[in-house]
Design an enzyme around this catalytic site. Sequence first.
Site: not given
Ligand code: MRU
Length: 353
Positions: A54, A96, A244, A254-255
């Site tokens: 996150g 990342r 992100d 975003n994801k």
């Molecule tokens: O790969 P992740 O699980 O870190 O991806 C997270 C996301 O895409 C979240 O939506 C984003 O980081 C916002 S968290 C408040």
Amino acid sequence: MKTDVLDFQSVRLDDARHQVVILDQTKLPNETVYRTLETAEDVWDAIYKLEVRGAPAIGIAGAYGLYIGMKHVESENFDDFYEKLKKVKAYLGSSRPTAVNLFWALDRMERVVLENKDATVAEIKEIMRAESEVIRAEDEAVCKSIGEYSLSLLKPGMGILTHCNAGTIATAKYGTALAPIYLGQERNYGFKVFADETRPLLQGARLTAWELNEAGVDVTLICDNMASIVMKNGWVNAVLVGCDRVAANGDTANKIGTSGVAILAKKYGIPVYVHAPLSTIDLETKTGDDIHIELRPGEEVYKTWYEKPMAPEGIKTYNPAFDVTDADYITAIITEKGIAYPPYEVSLAKLFE
Ligand code: MRU
């Protein structure tokens, strides 16, 4: 609320023991395991493996990681200390690439070091500790504020669809996209939430469904390919997602899967609200085309979470961790300083004035 899920701390510093303590998110929802990280390498690994994940939580972990990575550096000489810091910072930043919060937090840590270059190294280490704790504390306040702004756009009884996990464990507290849901729960809004499972790493199933269920929210888990039917059925009044990295023109990483959800939402006339701490808005990145999208191992697509591989061994895969939702599909971007509407080139820049 059923339990105090908001009390789970996804990442914290235990300075007396020289450790960063994380809630290992890869073990949820079946086990609640806290892991201790003692070196910058441990922190890198935990970020890469999504044990801490996150965007805001990654930023906090990065800041703590830089502090504990430098805490034991012996040198009394500022230039030596700073040379080493630049290396540890670059190393942590390589864990990342997409969430800009990581770079934002690491830059902020470097900045306080440079601002205090005349202090002793011991004093600088203390300044780094304090700054990393401020980054964590600020995130909690930021998320609460985002939650209040977001809630002002919602009405009791609404159906909400969310993707991935932008919840309390993805941040210092409250989450971003889930913050209005927690605040609404305290105020009896009676939201009905649909959580996309979020293949391939199942953040929606393992984390969002768990968080909201623990909090007593009415949450229904759906596979990613069911988003369209629940929208068509008229069960979704708003899509709430985190992010992100938001580019200067509002394009938002975003994801993986978020852009598909946003395109569907537009088709069905449902607003899409992106929840973005200012630390996630990157005005240096002009458009979504300039965002570096993380590619992850193919095993995550066909092996992880299954007892046996569910595709032929060695199958070709493509596993981008994020996608970019074009600004056209985003109704509003909700920050701790207010709500930005199109044209985002203007409204986002204004937030930083
Ligand atoms: O790969 P992740 O699980 O870190 O991806 C997270 C996301 O895409 C979240 O939506 C984003 O980081 C916002 S968290 C408040």
